[in-house]
Design an enzyme around this catalytic site. Sequence first.
Site, short mmCIF file in Angstrom:
data_model
loop_
_atom_site.label_atom_id
_atom_site.label_comp_id
_atom_site.label_asym_id
_atom_site.label_seq_id
_atom_site.Cartn_x
_atom_site.Cartn_y
_atom_site.Cartn_z
N HIS A 97 0.94 -1.29 0.18
CA HIS A 97 0.03 0.09 0.15
C HIS A 97 0.78 1.12 0.02
O HIS A 97 0.55 2.28 0.80
CB HIS A 97 -0.76 -0.07 1.18
CG HIS A 97 -1.64 -1.29 1.38
ND1 HIS A 97 -2.65 -1.63 1.07
CD2 HIS A 97 -1.39 -2.31 2.23
CE1 HIS A 97 -3.19 -2.69 1.38
NE2 HIS A 97 -2.19 -3.35 2.09
N GLU A 124 9.97 6.72 -17.73
CA GLU A 124 8.63 7.42 -17.89
C GLU A 124 8.21 7.10 -19.17
O GLU A 124 7.00 6.83 -19.40
CB GLU A 124 8.87 8.78 -17.89
CG GLU A 124 9.22 9.57 -16.29
CD GLU A 124 9.40 10.89 -16.08
OE1 GLU A 124 8.57 11.76 -16.49
OE2 GLU A 124 10.26 11.30 -15.73
N LYS A 157 17.05 20.41 -12.80
CA LYS A 157 16.35 19.34 -13.02
C LYS A 157 17.04 18.08 -13.74
O LYS A 157 18.06 18.32 -14.68
CB LYS A 157 15.23 19.27 -13.94
CG LYS A 157 14.06 20.16 -13.28
CD LYS A 157 13.56 19.49 -12.16
CE LYS A 157 12.37 18.23 -12.59
NZ LYS A 157 11.30 19.10 -13.25
N SER A 189 16.02 19.93 -17.97
CA SER A 189 14.55 20.71 -18.17
C SER A 189 15.18 21.91 -18.96
O SER A 189 16.18 22.33 -18.86
CB SER A 189 14.18 20.98 -17.01
OG SER A 189 13.22 22.24 -17.15
#
Length: 464
Positions: free
Chosen positions: A163, A297, A290, A284
């Site tokens: 969980h 992804e 970044k 980025s």
Amino acid sequence: MSNQFDQKSEAWSARFSEPVSDLVKRYTASVFFDNRLAQCDIDGSLAHAEMLAHQGIISLADYSDIQRGMQQIRDEITSGKFEWLLDLEDVHLNIEKRLTEIIGDAGKRLHTGRSRNDQVATDIRLYMRGAVDNIAGLLHALRLALLDLAEKNAEVILPGFTHMQVAQPITFGHHMLAYVEMFGRDAERMADCRKRINRLPLGAAALAGTTFPIDRERVAKTLGFDDVCRNSLDAVSDRDFAIEFCAAAALVMTHVSRMSEELVIWMSPRVGFIDIADRFCTGSSIMPQKKNPDVPELARGKTGRVNGHLMALLTLMKGQPLAYNKDNQEDKEPLFDTVDTVIDTLRIFADMAGGITVKPDAMRAAALQGYATATDLADYLVRKGLPFRDAHEAVAAAVRACEQKGCDLADLPLADLQGFSRLIEADVFGVLTLEGSVAARDHVGGTAPNQVRLAIARLRTEIK
Ligand code: ARG
């Protein structure tokens, strides 16, 4: 007899009284995507022609011309000189037309006892057999890469989650081996669907078989098929083998996607469990600080399109009466894209596994938060004679006390711990440590470093 309309006329349009519009031509053509079947198409044609000659259906001279012509076509295709024509609709008609240009009438005899329906089904199966073998090899490489990563970090402890809440400490090696298992089942599924891919449709002709004395087993043997499709209608119409492959591919991607999700979370600075080598990340354009885990992804995103292709093929098939329908031409793009996506993804992941740096300190710190050894304390009390449900209660109370104090179970003094159960003695601290916790799960499938090493040794003999 050919008519005046277009080049395709020789293939089928002598009975038509007007040409198809340009739009219809473009709409019905597949040549610009099915030309990737070209080499398989030539392999299939050569095996068919060899059989025709052997059976005396065409002459040996014709067969030898066909061989010569096909060799030239192969060369033209590989060198990029072959001219694919929309007018000729698909890969099959393009190649046949060119063959006839090169060798004359023998080229026109190639299609004896055959239809594009059994021809295309054969081509796809040949193509898919190659794709499945390629994917099996890549799954193998990925599993080896993950095994290396597991071995390097066999004893590194991190929190295991259920969980998304800290559950129990586990070893990083054990976590990686979970994926080795998943990709192992994926390889089994690929090997299993290969059995049903590897059957020969040729001989089914359009749908009912052919009046010529063909030898299907001979063609099957030449092309390396294990068997021939046993029913001509089924042979030309079903694409269940492709659907099965897409289902297996969707599972591969689903496993990759779950792993990607973990990599993304682990690389988030808030978690900081791992770093992924720069060559798999991007920056980025606006935020200079970044470093984004683009590869996992994207893999997670591409899983959506592979799952979609499975749905597309199932839907493509469901309304088709027997036997062949042009709908089936739509099997190719989803299938090809599935193959390309899975192959690229697996290649990148096998490579990226070597670019993952594990950060044991961050993992350890996280495992120390969240009372990951609470179950160990309960098990300890059970070994001292307390029924498990009572032990569970006692530990829950201890956790509540820790929460109030802002400390871990191992930080409570013995006297405090004894307040929750008189069965607790000084040896309790042995089970409250992370090392004690993982080492105690020392059975097949357990997270103990000892078991991880045994599992790695077993897998190394299995994945050779
Ligand atoms: N391009 C077609 C396909 O991909 C080949 C078979 C065409 N057969 C036919 N009867 N029109 O399925």
